[in-house]
Design a protein around this motif. Sequence first.
Motif, PDB file in Angstrom:
ATOM      1  N   PHE A   1      52.694   5.716  29.301  1.00 24.10           N
ATOM      2  CA  PHE A   1      52.048   4.415  29.472  1.00 24.10           C
ATOM      3  C   PHE A   1      52.166   3.659  28.161  1.00 24.10           C
ATOM      4  O   PHE A   1      52.143   4.257  27.081  1.00 24.10           O
ATOM      5  CB  PHE A   1      50.580   4.579  29.886  1.00 24.10           C
ATOM      6  CG  PHE A   1      50.427   5.024  31.304  1.00 24.10           C
ATOM      7  CD1 PHE A   1      50.492   4.103  32.344  1.00 24.10           C
ATOM      8  CD2 PHE A   1      50.256   6.362  31.606  1.00 24.10           C
ATOM      9  CE1 PHE A   1      50.372   4.513  33.661  1.00 24.10           C
ATOM     10  CE2 PHE A   1      50.137   6.797  32.918  1.00 24.10           C
ATOM     11  CZ  PHE A   1      50.195   5.871  33.946  1.00 24.10           C
TER      12      PHE A   1
ATOM     13  N   GLY B   1      50.862  -8.654  30.218  1.00 18.64           N
ATOM     14  CA  GLY B   1      51.040  -7.977  31.503  1.00 18.64           C
ATOM     15  C   GLY B   1      52.319  -8.291  32.260  1.00 18.64           C
ATOM     16  O   GLY B   1      52.470  -7.885  33.412  1.00 18.64           O
TER      17      GLY B   1
ATOM     18  N   TYR C   1      55.432  -7.147  32.023  1.00 17.43           N
ATOM     19  CA  TYR C   1      56.214  -5.979  32.437  1.00 17.43           C
ATOM     20  C   TYR C   1      55.484  -5.154  33.483  1.00 17.43           C
ATOM     21  O   TYR C   1      56.102  -4.662  34.433  1.00 17.43           O
ATOM     22  CB  TYR C   1      56.616  -5.121  31.229  1.00 17.43           C
ATOM     23  CG  TYR C   1      57.873  -5.634  30.582  1.00 17.43           C
ATOM     24  CD1 TYR C   1      59.127  -5.153  30.958  1.00 17.43           C
ATOM     25  CD2 TYR C   1      57.822  -6.622  29.609  1.00 17.43           C
ATOM     26  CE1 TYR C   1      60.291  -5.630  30.383  1.00 17.43           C
ATOM     27  CE2 TYR C   1      58.980  -7.112  29.025  1.00 17.43           C
ATOM     28  CZ  TYR C   1      60.212  -6.613  29.420  1.00 17.43           C
ATOM     29  OH  TYR C   1      61.362  -7.103  28.856  1.00 17.43           O
ATOM     30  N   ASP C   2      54.187  -4.950  33.354  1.00 16.11           N
ATOM     31  CA  ASP C   2      53.461  -4.168  34.357  1.00 16.11           C
ATOM     32  C   ASP C   2      53.562  -4.822  35.735  1.00 16.11           C
ATOM     33  O   ASP C   2      53.754  -4.133  36.738  1.00 16.11           O
ATOM     34  CB  ASP C   2      51.995  -3.973  33.951  1.00 16.11           C
ATOM     35  CG  ASP C   2      51.855  -3.016  32.781  1.00 16.11           C
ATOM     36  OD1 ASP C   2      52.572  -2.003  32.750  1.00 16.11           O
ATOM     37  OD2 ASP C   2      51.035  -3.294  31.885  1.00 16.11           O
ATOM     38  N   ARG C   3      53.442  -6.147  35.793  1.00 20.52           N
ATOM     39  CA  ARG C   3      53.578  -6.838  37.080  1.00 20.52           C
ATOM     40  C   ARG C   3      54.993  -6.683  37.627  1.00 20.52           C
ATOM     41  O   ARG C   3      55.190  -6.425  38.807  1.00 20.52           O
ATOM     42  CB  ARG C   3      53.215  -8.318  36.937  1.00 20.52           C
ATOM     43  CG  ARG C   3      51.710  -8.558  36.958  1.00 20.52           C
ATOM     44  CD  ARG C   3      51.369 -10.043  37.031  1.00 20.52           C
ATOM     45  NE  ARG C   3      51.669 -10.746  35.802  1.00 20.52           N
ATOM     46  CZ  ARG C   3      50.908 -10.729  34.711  1.00 20.52           C
ATOM     47  NH1 ARG C   3      49.780 -10.045  34.704  1.00 20.52           N
ATOM     48  NH2 ARG C   3      51.249 -11.403  33.637  1.00 20.52           N
TER      49      ARG C   3
ATOM     50  N   ALA D   1      55.784  -3.044  38.887  1.00 16.12           N
ATOM     51  CA  ALA D   1      54.916  -2.505  39.939  1.00 16.12           C
ATOM     52  C   ALA D   1      55.695  -2.083  41.182  1.00 16.12           C
ATOM     53  O   ALA D   1      55.349  -1.083  41.817  1.00 16.12           O
ATOM     54  CB  ALA D   1      53.839  -3.520  40.301  1.00 16.12           C
TER      55      ALA D   1
ATOM     56  N   TYR E   1      46.358  -0.861  36.666  1.00 17.29           N
ATOM     57  CA  TYR E   1      47.568  -1.643  36.919  1.00 17.29           C
ATOM     58  C   TYR E   1      48.722  -1.302  35.968  1.00 17.29           C
ATOM     59  O   TYR E   1      49.826  -1.796  36.128  1.00 17.29           O
ATOM     60  CB  TYR E   1      47.257  -3.145  36.814  1.00 17.29           C
ATOM     61  CG  TYR E   1      46.581  -3.526  35.518  1.00 17.29           C
ATOM     62  CD1 TYR E   1      47.301  -3.715  34.347  1.00 17.29           C
ATOM     63  CD2 TYR E   1      45.193  -3.692  35.473  1.00 17.29           C
ATOM     64  CE1 TYR E   1      46.664  -4.040  33.164  1.00 17.29           C
ATOM     65  CE2 TYR E   1      44.557  -4.023  34.292  1.00 17.29           C
ATOM     66  CZ  TYR E   1      45.303  -4.202  33.148  1.00 17.29           C
ATOM     67  OH  TYR E   1      44.687  -4.531  31.964  1.00 17.29           O
ATOM     68  N   ASP E   2      48.483  -0.434  34.982  1.00 19.03           N
ATOM     69  CA  ASP E   2      49.537  -0.070  34.026  1.00 19.03           C
ATOM     70  C   ASP E   2      50.608   0.779  34.703  1.00 19.03           C
ATOM     71  O   ASP E   2      50.301   1.636  35.543  1.00 19.03           O
ATOM     72  CB  ASP E   2      48.951   0.701  32.837  1.00 19.03           C
ATOM     73  CG  ASP E   2      48.155  -0.182  31.891  1.00 19.03           C
ATOM     74  OD1 ASP E   2      48.337  -1.410  31.919  1.00 19.03           O
ATOM     75  OD2 ASP E   2      47.353   0.376  31.123  1.00 19.03           O
ATOM     76  N   ILE E   3      51.846   0.551  34.321  1.00 17.22           N
ATOM     77  CA  ILE E   3      52.983   1.288  34.862  1.00 17.22           C
ATOM     78  C   ILE E   3      53.613   2.098  33.727  1.00 17.22           C
ATOM     79  O   ILE E   3      53.960   1.546  32.687  1.00 17.22           O
ATOM     80  CB  ILE E   3      54.042   0.321  35.456  1.00 17.22           C
ATOM     81  CG1 ILE E   3      53.422  -0.616  36.504  1.00 17.22           C
ATOM     82  CG2 ILE E   3      55.226   1.107  36.017  1.00 17.22           C
ATOM     83  CD1 ILE E   3      52.912   0.057  37.755  1.00 17.22           C
TER      84      ILE E   3
END
Length: 177
Positions: A128, A135, A137-139, A142, A165-167
């Motif tokens: 992580f 945010g 990159y996390d979006r 996903a 919500y973290d990838i």
Amino acid sequence: MKKIDIRHEMLSLLKSQSQTEKEQADNRFLEKLVASPAYQSAKTIATYLSFPHEFATSALITQALADGKQVCVPKTFKGGRMIFVAYDPHDLVETSFGLLEPGSSVEVDKATIDLIHVPGLAFNKDGFRLGYGAGFYDRYLADYEGQTLSTLYSFQRAEFEPDDYDIAVKELLIDEK
């Protein structure tokens, strides 16, 4: 330590690296990255246009293009949306963050991107990452099903709990001389 404090500490450490040591580490990163199975099998690679304190992605872009790979880089929009656009060194504009990004908004289909080289300030043991806090990159990640990889200097490891919500990044290349 709070995430904001980790971000500040990592940014300070990144900016205080000696230029010589950073260049040597970046050369090692490039060697490891282009030798990786993820890179070798990829036809289309997404990476970022780096700040001076980050891994110098210009060498990766040059190598990938020389290897016949399609290279794409991120373009961001208000509201937190990000897409990847085919890299064109003649079509770059500076953002309000001081980064270069494509002037074009012609999106590369996410399903055609084989490997995304993901930036980050800090990474935990599970992959992580802490980015700059927007945010993007996390979006984007996903619903991304391809390979993700990050390059990090050894001091960029930190312990923190990810948010829901973290990838996580699938592969970490860590510079350990």
